[in-house]
Design an enzyme around this catalytic site. Structure first.
Site, PDB file in Angstrom:
ATOM      1  N   ASP A   1     -20.068  39.657 -35.960  1.00 49.20           N
ATOM      2  CA  ASP A   1     -20.138  40.936 -35.256  1.00 49.20           C
ATOM      3  C   ASP A   1     -18.905  41.144 -34.377  1.00 49.20           C
ATOM      4  OD1 ASP A   1     -21.214  43.382 -34.709  1.00 49.20           O
ATOM      5  OD2 ASP A   1     -22.714  42.656 -33.278  1.00 49.20           O
TER       6      ASP A   1
ATOM      7  N   LEU B   1     -25.307  44.907 -16.241  1.00 53.36           N
ATOM      8  CA  LEU B   1     -23.909  45.157 -16.590  1.00 53.36           C
ATOM      9  C   LEU B   1     -23.804  46.115 -17.769  1.00 53.36           C
ATOM     10  CD1 LEU B   1     -22.445  41.542 -16.394  1.00 53.36           C
ATOM     11  CD2 LEU B   1     -21.858  43.432 -14.891  1.00 53.36           C
TER      12      LEU B   1
END
Ligand code: NAG
Ligand code: NAG
Ligand code: NAG
Ligand code: NAG
Ligand code: NAG
Ligand code: NAG
Ligand code: NAG
Length: 623
Positions: free
Chosen positions: A469, A350
């Site tokens: 993050d 992906l």
């Protein structure tokens, strides 16, 4: 002719009765979803099959009203004196996630059951244009049970009861609680999800309005709130009585379990134990299943680990260590994941997420689509720490977080199995000549979702979870384009670095708060910084640091600041939006992005404040 007479007299009787024999007493020991209850429900209000009246569910923004269908006579004449009344009701406020609920519920007496009002902090009883002043279209007396501190209305805290006369600026309020026999006050959390009984009594001789609440049907001797007021000027001869509730970005189900009301007398007692009860929290159910099947689970684990142990031995692979068996979420076999991803084939790739490649997979047993992230790591110690953290994180469940389903370790490889997100990551819709773009409505919804997800990580769980993050490529979109935050906690693995002697700064340049680059320490406030960068990206359609950009425009934050100062702030907006957005909303998001991106950590808002701003509950400070 003869036939018409009885009919006519019947009709006549009904009409007269509507004016002479007004009910003076109402009693609902639970509700039924038939006309005979004589309740008018509007908005999200509905009566559940179990006999509970729910004004809102835990989505937002919603408002719901339930009024007794016909008005009650609360005054002898238009100019007369208000009657005394007494009411008792049991309610429960159930947030979808602990500590993250809103906004509140109110018992309402008003001149119109068709309130032109707003959800969120307005509790479904007031509309923004009337703020502060007496509402032009209705007179209103309410007792609010408020679970969000709205600074606009000078709320004292986020768990209070207030008396509101023609305004949400409460005339009297106090933190929710009750007085025990020895007159000490005990706090009561309104949005605990547990039933609370309330009593509201008005004495028109003494001119006193009392409010009392308790966790059960034993009425405390002293009221928690006592306000001296003559309600006569605010009551018309006929008034509607009922309830209102609302939600915003933060939301709860607001439900009434039973209600009794009486004019000039004491309302019939309600007994909490005989009212319909709320369905228990869902985790109770799973706990039971787990509890019942622990021995079999242990057996299965033992059997499986034995089998794996031998397989692994034969394959000369890693031996599963004891601690690995104690990790929370499901441990998948390497074989299963290999099969699910067709051998980690390039066709199933992906993309390259942070720290590793992500493969699409289909689990054989459940046929569910998953995303498998393959992370390489050399340090066993680091892996172990990370895994013990995700054993907690695996229990984090929120509609705005990408669900971690399980994991697998094989040598230095860690495989993490997540829910598959049909629309991939947000960055694909924003940067580098995207094939598809999002309109402003979609972008705003994604921002709201991420804000709620991050607030859940910071405040909605037993421990504070720092994402570390936050960025566009870590925001994933499901098939309905809802924004979900992925990869929480993963950066933790890399903070220690493959070399254990150093602490590495982890995060992504452009999203990293300046203090993190100095100290290497991530905080909730550094998450807010990254969220600010994300807001600006979503608005501007460009990365926080654009390698190809002119030096002057290098940092997105600095560029937006510059344009803001020059009064050209709308020039930064992504041209792909074709100017299709509300300027007020856009300006709010831009300002919020700038405030979150402040270099000074204490100047940044908390995620709870961010959610308030996005919800339109609080005005951003000027700068
Ligand atoms: C509803 O109204 C009808 C007719 O006025 C009355 O007989 C009935 O008791 C009312 N029901 C309730 C629950 O108040
Ligand atoms: C919540 O209520 C709204 C309004 O009635 C409805 O559209 C929505 O489907 C409900 N959501 C859930 C999860 O029940
Ligand atoms: C607020 O109240 C005014 C006057 O009653 C009404 O005209 C207006 O439509 C209301 N606004 C909203 C948003 O409901
Ligand atoms: C209650 O507060 C409203 C708004 O603050 C004010 O207009 C009103 O006079 C107050 N009523 C009483 C009885 O104190
Ligand atoms: C009760 O709530 C008030 C207001 O939120 C708070 O100041 C007080 O510390 C609480 N008391 C206890 C015993 O938790
Ligand atoms: C209200 O509470 C006071 C005590 O604070 C009490 O003296 C009074 O009788 C109460 N009135 C009503 C109507 O409950
Ligand atoms: C009701 O709650 C109070 C306060 O928690 C407690 O002291 C009392 O024993 C309870 N009464 C009953 C009947 O459970």
């Amino acid at each position: 002719m003869v036939y018409f007479l009885p009919l006519f007299s019947n009709l006549f009787f009904l009409v007269v009765s509507a004016f002479t024999s007004q009910p003076t007493e109402l009693f609902f020991p639970g509700f039924s979803d038939t006309k005979s209850d004589n309740l008018t429900l509007t908005g999200a209000a509905k009566i559940e099959k179990n006999g509970i009246l729910c004004l809102t569910n835990a989505t937002g923004p919603l408002l719901g009203h339930a009024f007794y269908s016909s008005p009650l006579r609360l005054k002898s004449s238009a100019k007369g004196k208000a009657f005394s009344f007494s009411t008792s009701f049991a309610f429960a406020i159930v947030p979808e996630y602990p500590a993250l609920g809103g906004h509140g519920l109110a018992f309402v007496i008003t001149t119109s059951k068709d309130l032109k009002a707003l959800p969120r902090q307005y509790l479904g009883i007031q509309n923004a244009t009337e703020t502060g002043d007496s509402p032009s279209n209705h007179d209103l007396v309410a007792v609010e049970f408020d679970t969000v501190q709205d600074l606009e209305f000078l709320d004292i805290d986020d768990n209070h009861v207030g008396i509101d006369i023609n305004s949400l600026d409460s005339n009297a309020s106090a933190p929710a609680g009750f007085y025990t026999e020895d007159s000490t006050k005990q706090n009561l959390t309104l949005m605990s999800g547990k039933p609370i009984q309330a009593w509201v009594d008005y004495d028109s001789v003494e001119n006193i309005l009392n409010v009392t609440i308790a966790p059960n049907s034993t009425r405390p001797r002293l009221p928690m709130l006592s306000f001296g007021v003559d309600l006569s000027p605010f009551f018309h001869e006929f008034m509607y009585v009922g309830f209102s509730a609302s939600t915003g970005l933060l939301s709860s189900s607001h439900c009434i379990l039973g209600w009794s009301f009486k004019i000039n007398g004491e309302a019939q007692g309600l007994d909490l134990s005989s009212l319909p009860s709320l369905p228990g929290p869902p985790n109770k159910h799973t706990a039971l299943i787990v509890g019942a099947s622990v021995p079999s689970v242990i057996l299965v684990i033992l059997a499986v680990s034995f089998a794996i142990y031998f397989l692994v031995k034969i394959n000369n692979d890693d031996v599963i260590e004891d601690w690995e068996l104690e990790i929370g979420p499901k441990r998948y076999s390497y074989h299963e994941l290999k099969q699910a991803t067709k051998g980690f084939s390039a066709k199933n790739l992906l993309g390259h997420g942070s720290f590793g490649r992500v493969y699409k997979g289909k689990l054989r047993d459940s046929k569910t689509q998953v995303a498998v992230k393959r992370v390489s790591h050399e340090s066993n110690q680091g892996l172990r720490e990370f895994l013990s953290e995700i054993s907690g994180i695996g229990r984090l469940r929120h509609r705005n977080l990408v669900q971690l389903l399980g994991w697998c370790r094989r040598r230095g490889d860690l495989l993490l199995v997540y829910d598959f997100m049909a629309n991939g990551s947000l960055d694909k819709f924003l940067f580098d000549e995207p094939k598809k773009t999002l309109n402003w409505g979609d972008r705003f919804r994604v921002i709201n979702g991420v804000a709620i997800g991050l607030l859940y990580l910071h405040e909605g769980y037993e421990q504070v979870v720092i994402h570390r993050d936050v960025k566009a490529s870590n925001v994933l979109l499901d098939d309905e384009l809802n924004g979900k935050l992925g990869d929480f906690g993963l950066a933790r693995l890399y903070e220690h670095g493959s070399n254990l002697r150093t602490t590495r700064v982890v995060g992504t340049l452009g999203y990293l708060a300046p203090e993190v680059t100095r100290t290497g320490k991530a905080t909730t406030s550094s998450d807010v910084y990254a969220f600010g960068a994300l807001l600006l990206e979503v608005v501007c359609g460009r990365r926080p640091i654009e390698p190809k950009a002119l030096p002057l425009e290098l940092g997105l934050v600095d560029w937006v600041w510059k344009m803001y100062r020059e009064g050209r702030v709308f020039d930064v907006v992504d041209p792909r939006l074709n100017g299709q957005y509300g300027e007020d909303e856009m300006l709010m998001v831009l300002k919020l992005g700038l405030i979150c991106s402040d270099d000074v950590p204490v100047a940044r808002p908390s995620m709870r404040q961010v959610v308030r701003y996005l919800d339109g509950e609080a005005e951003l400070p000027d700068f």
